[in-house]
Design an enzyme around this catalytic site. Structure first.
Site, PDB file in Angstrom:
ATOM      1  N   TYR A   1      -0.071  -2.237  16.385  1.00  0.00           N
ATOM      2  CA  TYR A   1      -0.033  -3.648  16.768  1.00  0.00           C
ATOM      3  C   TYR A   1      -0.535  -3.863  18.194  1.00  0.00           C
ATOM      4  O   TYR A   1      -1.044  -4.930  18.528  1.00  0.00           O
ATOM      5  CB  TYR A   1       1.405  -4.189  16.683  1.00  0.00           C
ATOM      6  CG  TYR A   1       1.779  -4.743  15.344  1.00  0.00           C
ATOM      7  CD1 TYR A   1       1.753  -3.952  14.199  1.00  0.00           C
ATOM      8  CD2 TYR A   1       2.181  -6.070  15.209  1.00  0.00           C
ATOM      9  CE1 TYR A   1       2.114  -4.469  12.972  1.00  0.00           C
ATOM     10  CE2 TYR A   1       2.541  -6.592  13.983  1.00  0.00           C
ATOM     11  CZ  TYR A   1       2.509  -5.779  12.868  1.00  0.00           C
ATOM     12  OH  TYR A   1       2.868  -6.304  11.660  1.00  0.00           O
TER      13      TYR A   1
ATOM     14  N   LYS B   1       4.680   8.930   8.519  1.00  0.00           N
ATOM     15  CA  LYS B   1       3.597   9.520   7.720  1.00  0.00           C
ATOM     16  C   LYS B   1       3.163  10.784   8.457  1.00  0.00           C
ATOM     17  O   LYS B   1       1.995  10.957   8.836  1.00  0.00           O
ATOM     18  CB  LYS B   1       2.458   8.490   7.567  1.00  0.00           C
ATOM     19  CG  LYS B   1       1.376   8.884   6.571  1.00  0.00           C
ATOM     20  CD  LYS B   1       1.815   8.838   5.120  1.00  0.00           C
ATOM     21  CE  LYS B   1       0.687   9.341   4.226  1.00  0.00           C
ATOM     22  NZ  LYS B   1       1.116   9.503   2.818  1.00  0.00           N
TER      23      LYS B   1
ATOM     24  N   ASP C   1       5.079   6.276   1.921  1.00  0.00           N
ATOM     25  CA  ASP C   1       4.727   5.959   0.532  1.00  0.00           C
ATOM     26  C   ASP C   1       5.920   6.213  -0.392  1.00  0.00           C
ATOM     27  O   ASP C   1       6.243   5.405  -1.266  1.00  0.00           O
ATOM     28  CB  ASP C   1       3.477   6.750   0.083  1.00  0.00           C
ATOM     29  CG  ASP C   1       3.529   8.231   0.442  1.00  0.00           C
ATOM     30  OD1 ASP C   1       4.440   8.651   1.187  1.00  0.00           O
ATOM     31  OD2 ASP C   1       2.639   8.978  -0.021  1.00  0.00           O
TER      32      ASP C   1
ATOM     33  N   ASP D   1       7.100  -3.505   9.294  1.00  0.00           N
ATOM     34  CA  ASP D   1       6.625  -4.820   8.861  1.00  0.00           C
ATOM     35  C   ASP D   1       6.562  -4.861   7.338  1.00  0.00           C
ATOM     36  O   ASP D   1       7.062  -5.780   6.698  1.00  0.00           O
ATOM     37  CB  ASP D   1       5.235  -5.076   9.471  1.00  0.00           C
ATOM     38  CG  ASP D   1       4.656  -6.414   9.043  1.00  0.00           C
ATOM     39  OD1 ASP D   1       5.413  -7.401   9.028  1.00  0.00           O
ATOM     40  OD2 ASP D   1       3.454  -6.466   8.702  1.00  0.00           O
TER      41      ASP D   1
ATOM     42  N   ASP E   1       9.624  -6.462   4.409  1.00  0.00           N
ATOM     43  CA  ASP E   1       9.321  -7.481   3.394  1.00  0.00           C
ATOM     44  C   ASP E   1       9.748  -6.997   2.015  1.00  0.00           C
ATOM     45  O   ASP E   1      10.314  -7.740   1.216  1.00  0.00           O
ATOM     46  CB  ASP E   1       7.809  -7.793   3.365  1.00  0.00           C
ATOM     47  CG  ASP E   1       7.439  -8.981   4.246  1.00  0.00           C
ATOM     48  OD1 ASP E   1       8.126  -9.186   5.267  1.00  0.00           O
ATOM     49  OD2 ASP E   1       6.464  -9.684   3.929  1.00  0.00           O
TER      50      ASP E   1
HETATM   51  C1  IPM Z   1       6.788 -10.299  10.975  1.00  0.00           C
HETATM   52  C2  IPM Z   1       5.464 -10.992  10.803  1.00  0.00           C
HETATM   53  C3  IPM Z   1       4.667 -10.783  12.075  1.00  0.00           C
HETATM   54  C4  IPM Z   1       4.411  -9.301  12.216  1.00  0.00           C
HETATM   55  C5  IPM Z   1       3.359 -11.572  12.139  1.00  0.00           C
HETATM   56  C6  IPM Z   1       3.573 -13.052  11.921  1.00  0.00           C
HETATM   57  C7  IPM Z   1       2.623 -11.332  13.427  1.00  0.00           C
HETATM   58  O1  IPM Z   1       4.811 -10.539   9.670  1.00  0.00           O
HETATM   59  O2  IPM Z   1       7.532 -10.653  11.904  1.00  0.00           O
HETATM   60  O3  IPM Z   1       7.090  -9.425  10.161  1.00  0.00           O
HETATM   61  O4  IPM Z   1       3.466  -8.760  11.632  1.00  0.00           O
HETATM   62  O5  IPM Z   1       5.178  -8.652  12.914  1.00  0.00           O
HETATM   63 MG    MG Z   2       5.992  -9.235   8.465  1.00  0.00          MG
END
Ligand code: IPM
Ligand code: MG
Length: 358
Positions: free
Chosen positions: A141, A192, A225, A249, A253
């Site tokens: 990042y 990884k 993975d 990240d 999710d």
């Molecule tokens: C998160 C989001 C952010 C990230 C984006 C919006 C920059 O996906 O907070 O998970 O990738 O960190």
């Molecule tokens: Mg995210």
């Protein structure tokens, strides 16, 4: 003691959900003996439209002074054509970096009332209680060099750089072990290391910190993975997942969807001196301004704020209890709607939580 909370509504559904969280904060201020000063600032696309930058200096100044920050969401199609340097997302990445918010806590916990909302079978997901600890200020990042250049022969070359220094790994590993001490004392570190040297360093540093300082914690390692697969196959094996910025990240999710509803999950981004709280869902431009968004993740982020920044775990419990009661009553926003239950909008959901705080 007086505490200052900076509200950064941002874009899309951000302003609507932060308004509901503000109602909760105001109620607590009035009836719970917590003296709160609420301030507001601009971030993301809203800040770009008003000032030409997604993270104005004024916002950073307010953020540095605040005891805690509550952020709604940033981004939307309107700003996608912009140069990367001024995209709304840069506002979020910028505030994380500037305030050195290196430890991102993303709990994925299933509300028993919502077990059926998950796409996985109820027996796989019921009882899930995972804490993803994501490193938030390094990795691909932020690594240099980055960007797209044109080669001599006219081809384009895109570069991003995955970097970690040992101190960056050590501090977030310590945070994860501390978090685990207040839970089931198991940390699974995800990397990884079979391919990426920087994450081999990750594995070595995490192992060393555990051996030297946290012998009471059970540490395991998993390749990313495999972790992605195990999260779907048998999610209850996880207590704390410690991982890098990029893997965190993605995996957070995935973990959130196990619970059936990304609209329910809060997060905390913590540094040595500052803390920012936000729902883990995004700005949902498709439903923005329509009063449909679920404010519960933002309200639960306020609960995390009371637990981690404002030193009032009793109030955190109180907010979480209120949310549970609202779910028990069968009240649902569209994202968690179920047949036979009462579907309500953003404002009604906020009001319902406030009513249950009493
Ligand atoms: C998160 C989001 C952010 C990230 C984006 C919006 C920059 O996906 O907070 O998970 O990738 O960190
Ligand atoms: Mg995210």
């Amino acid at each position: 003691m007086k505490k200052t909370v900076l509200l950064l509504p941002g874009d899309g559904i951000g302003p609507e959900i932060v308004d509901e969280a503000e109602k909760v904060l105001e109620w607590l201020h009035r009836y719970c003996g917590v003296e709160l000063v609420l301030e507001r600032g601009l971030i993301g696309g809203a800040a770009y439209d008003a000032t030409g930058t997604p993270l104005p200096d004024e916002t950073l100044t307010l953020a540095r002074r605040a005891d805690a920050i509550l952020l709604g969401a940033v981004g939307g199609p309107k700003w996608e054509p912009l140069d990367y340097a001024v995209r709304p997302e840069r506002g979020l990445l910028g505030i994380r970096k500037q305030l050195d918010l290196y430890c991102n806590l993303r709990p994925a916990k299933v509300f028993p009332q919502l077990v059926d909302a998950s796409t996985l079978k109820p027996d796989i997901v019921s009882g899930i209680d995972i804490m993803v600890v994501r490193e938030l200020t390094a990795d691909i990042y932020f690594g240099e060099p980055r960007g797209v250049t044109v080669l001599a022969d006219g081809r384009q070359r895109g570069v991003n750089t995955l970097t970690y220094t040992s101190d960056e790994i050590e501090r977030v590993a310590r945070s994860a072990f501390e978090v685990a001490r207040r839970r089931r004392r198991q940390v699974c570190s995800v990397d990884k290391a079979n391919v990426l040297e920087a994450t081999e360093l990750w594995r070595n540093v995490v192992t060393q910190i555990q051996q030297q300082h946290y012998p009471d914690i059970q540490l395991s390692h998993m390749y990313v993975d495999n972790a992605a697969m195990q999260l779907i196959r048998a999610p209850k094996q996880f207590d704390v997942i410690l991982t890098t910025n990029m893997f965190g990240d993605i995996l957070s999710d995935e973990a959130s969807m196990l619970t059936g509803s990304i609209g329910m999950l809060p997060s905390a981004s913590l540094g040595q001196h500052h803390a920012l709280y936000e729902p883990i869902h995004g700005s949902a431009p498709d439903i923005a301004g329509r009063g449909l968004a679920n404010p519960l993740a933002t309200i639960l982020s306020v609960a995390m704020m009371f637990r981690y920044s404002l030193d009032r775990p009793d109030i955190a419990d109180r907010i979480e209890r209120a949310v549970n009661r609202v779910l028990d009553q069968g009240l649902r926003t569209a994202d968690i709607a179920q047949a036979g239950l009462h579907k309500i909008g953003t404002v009604a959901m906020g009001d319902a939580v406030v009513a249950e705080l009493e």
